[in-house]
Design an enzyme around this catalytic site. Structure first.
Site, PDB file in Angstrom:
ATOM      1  N   CYS A   1      -8.374 -17.838  34.440  1.00 51.80           N
ATOM      2  CA  CYS A   1      -8.037 -17.694  35.867  1.00 51.80           C
ATOM      3  C   CYS A   1      -9.167 -18.214  36.761  1.00 51.80           C
ATOM      4  O   CYS A   1      -9.464 -19.397  36.731  1.00 51.80           O
ATOM      5  CB  CYS A   1      -7.646 -16.252  36.182  1.00 51.80           C
TER       6      CYS A   1
ATOM      7  N   HIS B   1      -3.266 -15.537  32.560  1.00 51.04           N
ATOM      8  CA  HIS B   1      -4.034 -14.478  31.908  1.00 51.04           C
ATOM      9  C   HIS B   1      -3.489 -14.232  30.506  1.00 51.04           C
ATOM     10  O   HIS B   1      -2.521 -13.496  30.350  1.00 51.04           O
ATOM     11  CB  HIS B   1      -3.927 -13.176  32.712  1.00 51.04           C
TER      12      HIS B   1
ATOM     13  N   GLU C   1      -4.650 -12.368  28.283  1.00 40.30           N
ATOM     14  CA  GLU C   1      -4.789 -10.941  27.940  1.00 40.30           C
ATOM     15  C   GLU C   1      -3.676 -10.092  28.525  1.00 40.30           C
ATOM     16  O   GLU C   1      -3.524  -8.933  28.166  1.00 40.30           O
ATOM     17  CB  GLU C   1      -6.174 -10.436  28.384  1.00 40.30           C
TER      18      GLU C   1
END
Lengths: 216, 256
Positions: free
Chosen positions: A85, A194, A196
């Site tokens: 990001c 993202h 994650e």
């Protein structure tokens, strides 16, 4: 198998807990270190540059602890590096955010604002670009392994790196404009989304990163 | 092809326990928010919203611990709202692993709090929650915002308020119709449409979902970017997967 030291740079700007938990999930036997100083990053086998928030604070937060020379050393040494990001955006040349901020210049592209009049097929698009969008893989890359082309990842951002005239693009997404969902250069891979927070596809990408030797 | 609309199951949590009751099949402890969130994650939910209705300080610490556990097991975005009053509350929640925080009453008391929070942490993690109730007639509906879980009227017009919060740096609006909440009669579509058209940021529709058509209508007629629901998922009436398939059939871009 030897235990790797995976260093996540902690410069006060990020959802580090999420990144660290996701890494522990895909690499349970490795050591995950949140480093606030270059010393704590010493001996890293691979490096993650996360980032959430506004670009000026991110750049300042990154420069202050001496992470610029650290990052450059890691690039030189061929360590696998993952930007996420704003962690990707700070690697660019310059961002329009906060009235213009010079960034690290590892990639020559700019970071631009989606604008207040973003449209697609006559429909107004909301900004920030928030949610799950498709990523078209533009190159073969070890980090795309076992991830279906066109898979959806989670994005949340108002600024983007254009895909046009950008030979660093590894993945592309369309949101009123075509932008770089991922860029790569040698041992650096960086994503606008993202991983994650991107469920299975994101976990697979992180798993691929943990096993990547840094070569394209 | 493009950005998918989102389905967001919502958990009401008091001192670390889900209180509105969740009726999953073969789940041993139906009150454990971490287990429930994990189930929704596996079921393909696009985000999880966690509404903390705890009133005590001890309870809030439990909440932070719960958020921490949830964030270590759930790899989709997590929004936490309820009782967010100070910058430190936001910091604590983000540090515990929340991706976004929802601000409601505190924004009404002090709109600058939203601005300060967005500047400090970035708009992407600041959701402004609006509880609105219709005032005036149906021909020219207007909506007023309420605080304190819908108990306190404010005299503020919901559309004007949403615009203001957008300009103050809110990254998203979580819009709940007080009239519809708990009714199962569907979203207040006129309200959803009015707010969605008025702001540049994404809008999450909430309050009133009773069936899958309601979810689709929230997007197609209300212009919502995401739909939030609690009971239809909690009580197993529909799975997230069924909801997604239905919405996709209705021509809505979904992450399947």
């Amino acid at each position: 198998m030897t235990v790797q030291k995976i260093v996540v740079l902690d410069y006060g700007m990020g959802n580090l807990h999420s990144v660290a938990s996701a890494l522990k999930k895909v690499a349970p036997t490795d050591e995950v270190v949140l480093a606030t100083t270059p010393e704590e990053a010493h001996g890293a086998d691979r490096l993650i540059v996360p980032g959430v928030g506004a670009i000026r604070d991110c750049m300042e937060g990154f420069i202050r602890p001496g992470f610029v020379p650290l990052l450059n050393q890691c690039i030189e040494a061929g360590l696998p590096i993952l930007g996420i990001c704003v962690g990707m955006q700070i690697m660019m040349k310059r961002s329009e955010e906060n009235n213009g901020v010079d960034c690290l210049g590892l990639f020559p592209q700019p970071v631009k604002f989606f604008g207040t009049d973003l449209q697609e097929n006559g429909q107004r698009l909301k900004v920030p670009h928030m949610g799950w969008n498709q990523v078209q893989q533009k190159i073969d890359h070890p980090l795309w392994r076992d991830i279906e082309n066109g898979s959806r990842f989670y994005f949340v951002h108002s600024y983007y790196v254009p895909a046009e005239n950008n030979n660093a693009v590894a993945g592309e997404t369309d949101y009123g404009v075509k932008f770089a969902a991922a860029v790569t250069r040698n041992n650096i891979f960086a994503t606008q989304f993202h991983p994650e927070k991107s469920a299975d596809a994101g976990m697979q990408l992180l798993k691929n990163f943990v096993g990547w030797n840094g070569a394209a | 092809m493009g950005l998918a609309k989102r389905i967001i199951p919502c958990l009401d949590v008091d001192a670390g326990r889900v209180v509105k009751g969740v009726n999953f099949v073969d789940i041993r402890d139906a009150g454990d928010p971490v287990e429930i969130a994990r189930r929704y994650n596996e079921a393909g939910a696009d985000e999880i919203t966690f509404l903390d209705i705890t009133a005590t300080h001890e309870g809030r610490d439990t909440t932070l611990h719960t958020v921490e556990k949830m964030a270590s097991q759930v790899f989709i975005p997590l929004t936490v709202g309820g009782g967010v009053r100070e910058i430190q509350d936001i910091r604590n929640l983000l540090n515990a692993g929340a991706d976004k925080t929802a601000i409601n009453s505190a924004a009404v008391h002090n709109p600058d709090f939203v601005r300060e929070a967005a500047e400090r942490f970035g708009s992407q993690c600041i959701v402004v929650a609006i509880d609105a109730k219709q005032v005036g007639n149906d021909k020219e509906p207007k909506w007023e915002i309420f605080t304190h879980g819908g108990r306190k009227p404010t005299g503020i017009d919901a559309v004007e308020w949403a615009k203001k919060m957008d300009s103050y740096g809110a990254g998203e609006i979580l819009l709940t119709s007080m009239d519809r909440d708990g009714t199962k009669n569907g979203f207040d579509l006129a309200l959803t449409r009015a707010i969605s058209d008025a702001v540049s940021v994404p809008v999450i529709a909430s309050g009133g979902v009773g069936n899958l058509q309601h979810l689709a209508d929230g997007v197609l007629k209300g212009g919502a970017d995401a739909v939030l629901a609690a009971s239809i998922f909690h009580f197993g009436e529909y799975t997230v997967g069924e909801a997604k398939a239905f919405m996709q059939q209705a021509g809505i871009e979904m992450r399947i």
